[in-house]
Design an enzyme around this catalytic site. Structure first.
Site, PDB file in Angstrom:
ATOM      1  N   GLY A  19     -13.438  32.129  14.686  1.00 50.82           N
ATOM      2  CA  GLY A  19     -14.382  31.882  13.409  1.00 50.82           C
ATOM      3  C   GLY A  19     -15.721  30.691  14.604  1.00 50.82           C
ATOM      4  O   GLY A  19     -15.443  30.701  15.856  1.00 50.82           O
TER       5      GLY A  19
ATOM      6  N   SER B 246     -15.256  27.837  14.847  1.00 49.17           N
ATOM      7  CA  SER B 246     -14.440  26.495  15.247  1.00 49.17           C
ATOM      8  C   SER B 246     -13.438  26.904  16.161  1.00 49.17           C
ATOM      9  O   SER B 246     -13.272  26.045  16.831  1.00 49.17           O
ATOM     10  CB  SER B 246     -14.599  25.326  14.662  1.00 49.17           C
ATOM     11  OG  SER B 246     -13.293  26.168  13.449  1.00 49.17           O
ATOM     12  N   GLY B 247     -12.872  28.386  16.072  1.00 50.42           N
ATOM     13  CA  GLY B 247     -11.607  28.760  17.106  1.00 50.42           C
ATOM     14  C   GLY B 247     -11.785  30.110  17.219  1.00 50.42           C
ATOM     15  O   GLY B 247     -11.770  30.677  16.272  1.00 50.42           O
TER      16      GLY B 247
ATOM     17  N   ASP C   6     -14.811  21.486   0.638  1.00 51.99           N
ATOM     18  CA  ASP C   6     -15.519  22.899   1.354  1.00 51.99           C
ATOM     19  C   ASP C   6     -14.282  23.964   0.232  1.00 51.99           C
ATOM     20  O   ASP C   6     -14.143  25.033   0.955  1.00 51.99           O
ATOM     21  CB  ASP C   6     -15.152  23.415   2.782  1.00 51.99           C
ATOM     22  CG  ASP C   6     -16.064  24.716   2.907  1.00 51.99           C
ATOM     23  OD1 ASP C   6     -17.064  24.977   2.351  1.00 51.99           O
ATOM     24  OD2 ASP C   6     -15.574  25.172   3.917  1.00 51.99           O
TER      25      ASP C   6
END
Length: 610
Positions: free
Chosen positions: A320, A322-323, A446
């Site tokens: 994704g 972020s990683g 979130d």
């Protein structure tokens, strides 16, 4: 405009900056009618329609007779829409805190109803004398305060501007002004048009008929020819052959010099690159191998070597923004278990943001323990890389099970209603623990179906705490200001999107969206029937008086024995997503309703329509 802006007359007089008489009700009403006529012209008489996107009291100017005109069209846009009335996507959210329509702040999609909301705020300012951004009684802004005042059953006269209460002859008329509230309802399709607003304002003023026409100003392009007097040289005395020779020699010499310079710079750059490469190789050889730091949060039977050796392409299960995420098996073939490892990207642009999220995960997940919150087993880090090791959840995320089944990747009936209800209860228990059992309340910020993970028995756990925050609040329940708005489109609470202030009720809103996903099988970001997202669609379905069963997932309707439970959870999702945070239930109350769901003694709860 001799009398300046409306806000100057409404507020500066209160702090002694104006010595004139306050605005009485007939003048305020005429200002409202004038501004409504201006917006009505923009929305209904112009082709294409024009939206202002920054309607507010400071952008309503007054002439010497206090006649109002709308100003400041720097953010205005013409609507070239494909479907009549459909909102259009904007490149950025523009406007002023306190006046921005919630759906515009959340989705960055606007139409005429966005202006209607802003004008409704102006009407509330005219009637109450309060600023749009005023925060009192625990409310975010004037709109929330006005609705709170109404729904608490308080006397409407108490909400009127103190200066207007002295005009007893107009009190009844002022309290009957409903457009201000009607214009600020949550569902845009249930707001009136500006044409309806201008007609609904009280007709106490004798209004002159106004004929408004659009004037098309054609721009004419003037071609200005500039005459240059060129003095010709008398070259009759010079031989043309001689001039051609001189020119050829000059061109040759210039090309020769350019070729030499190019050769010189290429050779120099090549030597510099070789020298730099030799230096880098030497420095790398001299540098010690970076040390991995291993921090454990539970008793573990593995070391960092077990994790590092498993970071291979064959174990990659997702990636994704972020990683990357790896699934790694630890132990022997007979006695092994799986872990999920998130490897966080390193990028100059996002290092600060990712570092903040990494620290939030460690700080929060490292200190809390609950059966319905994913376990962070350990973290492994060094200067150039960061790894987070979690317990592995065999059935992945809830959104995968809800939506991939429609693409034929899952067997039908795998996610039946009893399983969905248990997932809702599990997730509610995790959130309830975070909000009510931690010494400092924790908000996730979130909550969404992709952040609810399922183990092999479909028991749910809340995951991804990179945006979570602990609340160090001054007043109990007061929302706290955040540096930036974080979350996912379709799940973000409107007051958080508008004000960047959050508390537990923002998580309640997001969880309400998940409940609507579980019951309807629709995605949170769905756009259909002219609605922005699942929440607006669900409220539209309710307010149109349609049968709630028609809103439920088609796969669930096949089993009529659970219809009552499903409609209860659907109603609970609506309660969690009301526009006013103070009227949403707490997660403790949500959990109690879910646990009692389907029993004969389940208490009925009223849906507050905002």
């Amino acid at each position: 405009m001799e009398n300046g802006s409306l806000d100057r007359w409404l507020y500066q007089k209160r702090i002694g900056k104006m010595g004139s008489e306050p605005l009485d009700w007939p003048i305020r009403l005429r200002i409202a009618v004038d501004a409504a006529l201006g917006l009505c012209y923009m929305h209904h008489s112009c082709s294409p329609p024009i939206i202002h996107r920054d309607v507010k009291s400071s952008n309503i100017l007054l002439d010497s007779d206090f006649r109002a005109q709308i100003a400041d069209f720097g953010l205005a846009r013409m609507l070239f829409r494909h479907g009549q009335g459909e909102p259009e996507s904007m490149s950025a959210i523009a406007g002023t805190f306190g006046y921005i329509a919630p759906e515009y702040a959340v989705w960055a999609r606007a139409n005429e109803k966005s202006d209607v909301y802003s004008f409704g705020v102006v009407l509330l300012e005219l009637a109450t004398g309060k600023k749009a951004c005023s925060t009192c009684d625990g409310c975010n802004g004037l709109v929330e305060w006005a609705w709170h005042h109404l729904l608490e059953g308080k006397d409407l006269v108490e909400a009127i501007d103190e200066e207007l209460r002295e005009e007893a002859a107009y009190l009844n008329e002022i309290t009957r002004v409903q457009p201000g509230l009607n214009c600020t309802v949550m569902v845009p399709s249930h707001r009136p048009s500006m044409k309806q607003v201008s007609k609904s304002l009280p007709q106490t003023l004798q209004q002159k008929e106004q004929e408004i026409s659009c004037h098309n100003h054609s721009k004419s392009n003037h071609n200005h020819s500039t005459n240059f007097n060129i003095r010709s040289c008398d070259s009759s005395k010079i031989s043309p052959r001689f001039l051609a020779s001189i020119l050829a020699i000059s061109v040759f010499l210039i090309l020769l010099v350019l070729a030499f310079l190019a050769w010189f710079f290429v050779i120099r750059d090549h030597k510099n690159r070789k020298r730099e490469q030799r230096r880098e190789v030497k420095e790398e050889d001299d540098l010690p191998t970076p040390t991995w730091w291993f921090t454990s949060f539970h008793r573990l039977d593995f070391t960092e070597d077990n994790i590092l050796n498993g970071l291979v392409e064959s174990n990659l299960i997702g990636s994704g923004g972020s990683g990357k995420v790896y699934r790694i098996s630890i132990g022997s073939q007979t006695d092994n278990f799986m872990v999920a490892v998130k490897k966080i990207y390193n990028s100059n642009k996002s290092d600060a943001k990712l570092e903040k999220e990494f620290q939030a995960e460690i700080e929060i997940l490292g200190r809390i323990r609950h059966a319905n919150i994913v376990k962070l087993l350990c973290c492994i880090s060094r200067e150039d890389s960061k790894l987070l090791v979690y317990e592995y959840m065999e059935n992945g995320s809830l959104d995968r099970l809800l939506y991939q089944k429609r693409n034929g990747r899952m067997e039908p009936g795998q996610l039946d209603w009893p399983i969905r209800l248990r997932i809702a209860v599990d997730a509610a228990q995790g959130l309830c623990y975070m909000h009510h059992s931690c010494s400092l309340p924790i908000i996730h910020r979130d909550i969404k179906s992709s952040n609810i993970l399922l183990d092999s028995e479909f028991k749910a756990r809340i995951a991804d705490f990179g945006l979570a925050r602990m609340l160090f609040r001054h007043g109990q329940g007061e929302p706290e200001s955040m540096s930036v708005i974080a979350g996912t489109f379709g799940y973000i609470a409107p007051e958080y999107a508008v004000w960047a202030r959050a508390n537990e009720k923002c998580d309640v809103y997001s969880f309400g969206v998940v409940l609507l996903e579980l019951t309807t099988g629709k995605r949170a970001c769905i756009t259909c029937d002219g609605c922005n997202g699942l929440v607006e669609w669900a409220w539209h379905h309710l307010l149109e008086g349609k049968d709630l069963v028609e809103a439920l997932d088609e796969e669930l309707r096949e089993d009529p024995s659970y219809l009552n439970e499903m409609t209860q959870v659907f109603n609970l999702g609506l309660n969690c997503t009301v526009n006013m945070p103070s009227h949403r239930p707490s997660m403790k109350h949500v959990l109690q309703i879910l646990q009692r769901c389907g029993t004969p003694h389940t208490s009925e709860f009223q849906i507050v329509t905002l």
